[in-house]
Design a protein around this motif. Structure first.
Motif, PDB file in Angstrom:
ATOM      1  N   LEU A   1       3.840   5.844  -5.558  1.00  0.00           N
ATOM      2  CA  LEU A   1       3.713   5.991  -7.019  1.00  0.00           C
ATOM      3  C   LEU A   1       2.661   7.027  -7.368  1.00  0.00           C
ATOM      4  O   LEU A   1       2.807   7.794  -8.311  1.00  0.00           O
ATOM      5  CB  LEU A   1       3.313   4.648  -7.657  1.00  0.00           C
ATOM      6  CG  LEU A   1       4.320   3.510  -7.670  1.00  0.00           C
ATOM      7  CD1 LEU A   1       3.670   2.266  -8.290  1.00  0.00           C
ATOM      8  CD2 LEU A   1       5.560   3.896  -8.483  1.00  0.00           C
ATOM      9  N   ALA A   2       1.555   7.038  -6.597  1.00  0.00           N
ATOM     10  CA  ALA A   2       0.425   7.920  -6.898  1.00  0.00           C
ATOM     11  C   ALA A   2       0.583   9.291  -6.240  1.00  0.00           C
ATOM     12  O   ALA A   2      -0.293  10.140  -6.398  1.00  0.00           O
ATOM     13  CB  ALA A   2      -0.881   7.270  -6.443  1.00  0.00           C
ATOM     14  N   ARG A   3       1.687   9.497  -5.512  1.00  0.00           N
ATOM     15  CA  ARG A   3       1.923  10.763  -4.813  1.00  0.00           C
ATOM     16  C   ARG A   3       0.752  11.112  -3.903  1.00  0.00           C
ATOM     17  O   ARG A   3       0.172  12.193  -3.994  1.00  0.00           O
ATOM     18  CB  ARG A   3       2.146  11.912  -5.804  1.00  0.00           C
ATOM     19  CG  ARG A   3       3.249  11.706  -6.799  1.00  0.00           C
ATOM     20  CD  ARG A   3       4.641  11.802  -6.203  1.00  0.00           C
ATOM     21  NE  ARG A   3       5.660  11.740  -7.233  1.00  0.00           N
ATOM     22  CZ  ARG A   3       6.180  10.599  -7.704  1.00  0.00           C
ATOM     23  NH1 ARG A   3       5.776   9.434  -7.217  1.00  0.00           N
ATOM     24  NH2 ARG A   3       7.098  10.620  -8.639  1.00  0.00           N
ATOM     25  N   VAL A   4       0.393  10.146  -3.064  1.00  0.00           N
ATOM     26  CA  VAL A   4      -0.621  10.394  -2.030  1.00  0.00           C
ATOM     27  C   VAL A   4      -0.005   9.970  -0.696  1.00  0.00           C
ATOM     28  O   VAL A   4       0.307   8.794  -0.502  1.00  0.00           O
ATOM     29  CB  VAL A   4      -1.910   9.579  -2.274  1.00  0.00           C
ATOM     30  CG1 VAL A   4      -2.921   9.826  -1.144  1.00  0.00           C
ATOM     31  CG2 VAL A   4      -2.546   9.934  -3.615  1.00  0.00           C
ATOM     32  N   ARG A   5       0.195  10.908   0.214  1.00  0.00           N
ATOM     33  CA  ARG A   5       0.724  10.531   1.527  1.00  0.00           C
ATOM     34  C   ARG A   5      -0.405   9.918   2.361  1.00  0.00           C
ATOM     35  O   ARG A   5      -1.542  10.389   2.305  1.00  0.00           O
ATOM     36  CB  ARG A   5       1.306  11.765   2.224  1.00  0.00           C
ATOM     37  CG  ARG A   5       1.855  11.441   3.598  1.00  0.00           C
ATOM     38  CD  ARG A   5       2.716  12.549   4.125  1.00  0.00           C
ATOM     39  NE  ARG A   5       3.949  12.675   3.319  1.00  0.00           N
ATOM     40  CZ  ARG A   5       4.938  13.521   3.627  1.00  0.00           C
ATOM     41  NH1 ARG A   5       4.818  14.305   4.674  1.00  0.00           N
ATOM     42  NH2 ARG A   5       6.004  13.573   2.860  1.00  0.00           N
ATOM     43  N   LEU A   6      -0.098   8.872   3.095  1.00  0.00           N
ATOM     44  CA  LEU A   6      -1.092   8.224   3.963  1.00  0.00           C
ATOM     45  C   LEU A   6      -0.547   8.164   5.376  1.00  0.00           C
ATOM     46  O   LEU A   6       0.663   7.978   5.561  1.00  0.00           O
ATOM     47  CB  LEU A   6      -1.352   6.788   3.494  1.00  0.00           C
ATOM     48  CG  LEU A   6      -1.881   6.571   2.079  1.00  0.00           C
ATOM     49  CD1 LEU A   6      -2.008   5.064   1.806  1.00  0.00           C
ATOM     50  CD2 LEU A   6      -3.237   7.238   1.875  1.00  0.00           C
ATOM     51  N   ASP A   7      -1.425   8.286   6.366  1.00  0.00           N
ATOM     52  CA  ASP A   7      -0.942   8.028   7.725  1.00  0.00           C
ATOM     53  C   ASP A   7      -1.060   6.525   8.013  1.00  0.00           C
ATOM     54  O   ASP A   7      -1.654   5.768   7.240  1.00  0.00           O
ATOM     55  CB  ASP A   7      -1.653   8.910   8.771  1.00  0.00           C
ATOM     56  CG  ASP A   7      -3.140   8.649   8.847  1.00  0.00           C
ATOM     57  OD1 ASP A   7      -3.547   7.485   8.714  1.00  0.00           O
ATOM     58  OD2 ASP A   7      -3.901   9.621   9.045  1.00  0.00           O
TER      59      ASP A   7
ATOM     60  N   VAL B   1       2.383   1.759  -3.548  1.00  0.00           N
ATOM     61  CA  VAL B   1       1.439   2.301  -4.528  1.00  0.00           C
ATOM     62  C   VAL B   1       1.119   3.766  -4.201  1.00  0.00           C
ATOM     63  O   VAL B   1       1.022   4.609  -5.092  1.00  0.00           O
ATOM     64  CB  VAL B   1       0.150   1.442  -4.557  1.00  0.00           C
ATOM     65  CG1 VAL B   1      -0.894   2.085  -5.445  1.00  0.00           C
ATOM     66  CG2 VAL B   1       0.451   0.047  -5.044  1.00  0.00           C
ATOM     67  N   ALA B   2       0.994   4.078  -2.912  1.00  0.00           N
ATOM     68  CA  ALA B   2       0.701   5.458  -2.510  1.00  0.00           C
ATOM     69  C   ALA B   2       1.840   6.383  -2.931  1.00  0.00           C
ATOM     70  O   ALA B   2       1.612   7.522  -3.349  1.00  0.00           O
ATOM     71  CB  ALA B   2       0.478   5.526  -1.002  1.00  0.00           C
TER      72      ALA B   2
ATOM     73  N   VAL C   1       0.846  -1.198   0.000  1.00  0.00           N
ATOM     74  CA  VAL C   1       0.000   0.000   0.000  1.00  0.00           C
ATOM     75  C   VAL C   1       0.882   1.250   0.000  1.00  0.00           C
ATOM     76  O   VAL C   1       0.652   2.196  -0.761  1.00  0.00           O
ATOM     77  CB  VAL C   1      -0.951   0.014   1.219  1.00  0.00           C
ATOM     78  CG1 VAL C   1      -1.683   1.348   1.315  1.00  0.00           C
ATOM     79  CG2 VAL C   1      -1.955  -1.130   1.126  1.00  0.00           C
TER      80      VAL C   1
END
Lengths: 435, 102
Positions: free
Chosen positions: B27-33, B24-25, B21
């Motif tokens: 790669l998609a340039r989405v930071r997740l906590d 993929v995050a 996860v």
């Protein structure tokens, strides 16, 4: 009042042409908030675009105001169209005017709720996998998903380009058809629109409103077993009664089979998520949209902007789309989904060799209670079983109220062959006459 | 399809771990906590397992009915520079200002 249902994100007016004559003169219209309106913020139900004010209007907005309709507000929606309940909106959920403890459907839930509550005569929604038809069914109003290429998408903020169409929602089939008359037709700004004069078998002079004449004598209706299996019994009974009414009016019904639709939801979500992951890459906080305060380099800044600006469902779809397109998985998911799409299209083409329209429940379930499906995305996706095949096959479809079950609206979906909007509108108007 | 079919007989085929996860995050340039990473890992397992049914889809000939849509390359009116910049968070001398490169 519509305001109580949180149907609108922004209430603002674009006056229609006061000199216009015709069925839309003096009509009021709610416009889904992913359709651009010059000078009026267009949020897509997202924190990302909470302050975005488009410098131009979508072609469909210009066409409606030219026809005399006045825009009264921007309708609430699932964030970027990603949802079946209008609960993923950053501006709070819309409530169903029929039962405020239940969802209005989605993603164009604000549009359908505005019409159902009397906040607007008409509304525009967008339908990528059922987003016009689902809320129309749940709110007890009429929604039309046009053939891919009939209506311009210029000014629609893209989610999944190969699937989506803008479509009208109204209280009656004739009103929705009159709105379709106004917005349909080629647009030099959208290369996917078709000139009906150049489409074999299509009628370039079609009047959709005139087709709402209720005459189904001799019409052949295909009833696909796959789209009834697994549906709520109360929904099935209501829809079967509406189909029986059409038979009483001279239509013939015949059972058909569409084996491919068993894979439609999977194919739809893989394709829609893949396209979304690409389309939503543009939201990096540089040219438009909210930008996170960040000290990082551009990769870090983009990632923080997108963390702040997107809600959970949008992140889920971007990530799953990225995954499905990534090395090692592209053939397994994306290519197989394209095979399934071709199979669905062929199934429908074969069916339309023998029938004029295909009837089924629009939604296999009654409207969810608020919050019921929010933590279980897969359950929400499965509710799209009957609507997504239509987008995969690029076909026209109408959802028309079939009656009620336990006091809640049930929608009947009628699907037609490509650019044969007139036949589905005619059949839908007969359903309305019978109920 | 034999290699994917072979790896498709247990839960392991679609289980997604936190590391995947995160990858993929990125790669998609989405930071997740961390909470989001765990939640998504569990949900993605279920969703990808459901997508597995696509393996049953037969290879289908795709007869795309596509034509190129062309127009003459003529200068037309478009957005003004001010309009194009009007929604940007930061601009300078008629340009967008982006984050630093490194």
């Amino acid at each position: 009042m519509a305001a109580d249902h949180n149907a609108f994100i922004t209430e603002a007016t674009i006056e229609g042409d006061a000199d216009a004559e015709g069925p839309l003169a003096d009509a009021t219209v709610a416009v889904k908030d992913n359709i651009s309106t010059e000078g009026i913020r267009t949020t897509c139900g997202s924190e990302m675009l909470a302050d975005y004010v488009p410098p131009y209007s979508a072609t469909v907005v210009d066409r409606l105001t030219d026809a005399g309709a006045t825009v009264v507000g921007k309708a609430n929606m699932d964030e970027f169209g990603m949802g079946t309940t209008t609960e993923t909106s950053a501006f709070g959920p819309t409530r169903n005017p029929v039962d405020p403890e239940r969802v209005p459907g989605g993603s164009s839930g604000g549009s359908a709720a505005a019409v159902a509550a009397g906040g607007a005569d008409l509304a525009l929604g967008s339908d990528t996998g059922g987003s016009v038809r689902c809320p129309a069914a749940f709110c007890g109003v009429v929604g039309i998903k046009p053939t891919y290429g009939l209506v311009s998408r210029y000014g629609l903020v893209a989610y999944a380009n190969s699937l989506e169409q803008i479509g009208p929602i109204a209280g009656t089939v004739e009103e929705a058809a009159a709105a379709l008359d106004a917005i349909a037709g080629p647009d030099p700004h959208d290369g996917t629109t078709r000139d009906l004069g150049e489409v074999e078998g299509a009628d370039p002079d079609a009047s959709y409103a005139a087709a709402a004449d209720g005459d189904v004598d001799g019409l052949t209706i295909g009833v696909p077993t796959e789209l009834f299996e697994g549906a709520d019994e109360r929904v099935v009974e209501t829809v079967e009664a509406a189909i029986a009414d059409l038979e009483a009016r001279g239509a013939e019904t015949t059972e058909i089979s569409l084996p491919s639709v068993e894979h439609a939801v999977q194919a739809y979500y893989v394709i829609a998520m893949a396209e979304a992951s690409s389309n939503l890459a543009r939201f990096d906080g540089v040219r438009y949209g909210n930008r996170a305060e960040s000290d990082g380099n551009w990769n870090e800044s983009f990632a923080e902007t997108r963390e702040e600006g997107f809600g959970a469902e949008v992140k889920r779809r971007i990530l799953l789309g990225t995954y499905a397109l990534s090395a090692g998985y592209h053939d397994k998911y994306y290519q197989k989904a394209q095979d399934a799409r071709a199979w669905v299209r062929r199934d429908f083409e074969d069916a339309f060799a023998d029938v004029d329209v295909i009837a089924s429940p629009t939604m296999p379930v009654l409207p969810f209670e608020l919050g019921e499906s929010l933590d279980d995305p897969l359950r929400m996706y499965l509710a799209d079983a009957n609507t997504t095949p239509v987008n995969l096959a690029n076909l026209p479809a109408v959802s028309v109220p079939a009656g009620e079950a336990d006091g809640l609206p049930v929608g009947l979906q009628l699907v037609g062959s490509k650019f044969d909007e007139e036949t589905v509108i005619r059949a839908a108007s007969a359903v309305e006459d019978a109920s | 399809m034999s290699d994917t079919a072979a790896s498709n007989d247990g839960e392991d085929a679609t289980a997604v771990d936190a590391e995947e996860v995160r990858h993929v995050a990125e790669l998609a340039r989405v930071r997740l906590d961390d909470d989001e990473v765990d939640e998504f890992a569990a949900q993605f397992g279920d969703i990808l397992e459901y997508f597995e049914a696509l393996d049953e889809v037969p290879e289908t000939e795709r007869e795309e009915d596509l034509v190129n849509v062309m127009r003459p390359d003529e200068v037309e009116e478009g957005l003004t520079q001010a309009e194009a910049l009007s929604n940007a968070e930061e601009t300078a001398d008629g340009y967008f200002v982006g984050p630093k490169v490194s």
